[in-house]
Design a protein around this motif. Sequence first.
Motif, short mmCIF file in Angstrom:
data_model
loop_
_atom_site.label_atom_id
_atom_site.label_comp_id
_atom_site.label_asym_id
_atom_site.label_seq_id
_atom_site.Cartn_x
_atom_site.Cartn_y
_atom_site.Cartn_z
N GLY A 1 -19.08 2.50 -18.79
CA GLY A 1 -18.10 1.42 -18.86
C GLY A 1 -18.34 0.48 -20.00
O GLY A 1 -17.72 -0.58 -20.08
N THR A 2 -19.24 0.81 -20.90
CA THR A 2 -19.51 0.00 -22.08
C THR A 2 -19.90 0.92 -23.24
O THR A 2 -20.51 1.96 -23.03
N THR A 3 -19.54 0.53 -24.44
CA THR A 3 -19.90 1.31 -25.62
C THR A 3 -21.14 0.77 -26.31
O THR A 3 -21.60 1.34 -27.29
N ALA A 4 -21.68 -0.34 -25.80
CA ALA A 4 -22.86 -0.95 -26.41
C ALA A 4 -23.87 -1.34 -25.34
O ALA A 4 -24.08 -2.53 -25.06
N PRO A 5 -24.53 -0.37 -24.72
CA PRO A 5 -25.52 -0.70 -23.70
C PRO A 5 -26.70 -1.46 -24.30
O PRO A 5 -27.18 -1.13 -25.37
N SER A 6 -27.16 -2.50 -23.57
CA SER A 6 -28.27 -3.32 -24.05
C SER A 6 -29.56 -3.04 -23.29
O SER A 6 -30.58 -3.67 -23.54
N SER A 7 -29.53 -2.09 -22.35
CA SER A 7 -30.71 -1.71 -21.58
C SER A 7 -30.69 -0.19 -21.40
O SER A 7 -29.69 0.46 -21.72
N PRO A 8 -31.79 0.41 -20.93
CA PRO A 8 -31.82 1.87 -20.78
C PRO A 8 -30.63 2.42 -19.97
O PRO A 8 -30.13 3.49 -20.25
N LEU A 9 -30.18 1.66 -18.95
CA LEU A 9 -28.97 2.03 -18.21
C LEU A 9 -28.17 0.77 -17.94
O LEU A 9 -28.66 -0.15 -17.29
N GLN A 10 -26.95 0.72 -18.45
CA GLN A 10 -26.08 -0.42 -18.21
C GLN A 10 -24.77 0.07 -17.64
O GLN A 10 -24.12 0.95 -18.21
N VAL A 11 -24.40 -0.51 -16.48
CA VAL A 11 -23.14 -0.17 -15.83
C VAL A 11 -22.25 -1.41 -15.86
O VAL A 11 -22.62 -2.46 -15.34
N SER A 12 -21.08 -1.28 -16.50
CA SER A 12 -20.14 -2.39 -16.59
C SER A 12 -18.82 -1.96 -15.97
O SER A 12 -18.27 -0.92 -16.34
N THR A 13 -18.36 -2.74 -15.01
CA THR A 13 -17.12 -2.41 -14.33
C THR A 13 -16.46 -3.65 -13.79
O THR A 13 -17.13 -4.65 -13.53
#
Length: 196
Positions: A22-34
């Motif tokens: 849900g993001t094109t620029a993760p800032s951590s090893p796994l980022q879930v944006s919704t």
Amino acid sequence: DDFIVDTDTLVVESDNNRVGIGTTAPSSPLQVSTSGSDPLTLNCASGQHNRILYEKDDTLLWRVGIHSTAGDFHFRDEVLGSTVLCIDKGTGYVGIGTEAVDKLFHVVGAGDNADLTAIQLDNTDHASGETGQGVQAVFRLSKAGTIRDAAIIKVGKDDDWDDAAASDSHMAFSTRLNDTLAEKMRIDSAGNVGIG
């Protein structure tokens, strides 16, 4: 070398080992944006534990999960080999240091030839010369659907606590009479007891 699915859905950045959902620029090893209410769902087969493991230097430190049969929530210290926090699904009771929770709030520990400090209340505010700080436990009951203070146990300062000679405290007990809460007993810093 990044792997991208549907641009905004899944991104795997191979150069920094990050995954974005849900993001094109993760800032951590796994980022879930919704924008939804359930960003992450874990499903497991019947009889299995639904859990997340936390490791450091290949050592399992913590385990957070849902008990397979009862559905209780467990936060477990794997180094100590014991459950630190348990929430009983059936009752909603919370246990600290125990999985056998039989009270609304249940604390279990071991004081080896010593007192077990199960609950600690801190008032961290201090300014030189102030004498009004205290810490209290409030007991409440319902009056026609409205929650009211029924009793209070309070510990307060007798002076400003600026040095050893000015660090005395008292304990006061208040109860309600004719719908008015008032102090009924006090133990002062010298150990004297005043009733009424």
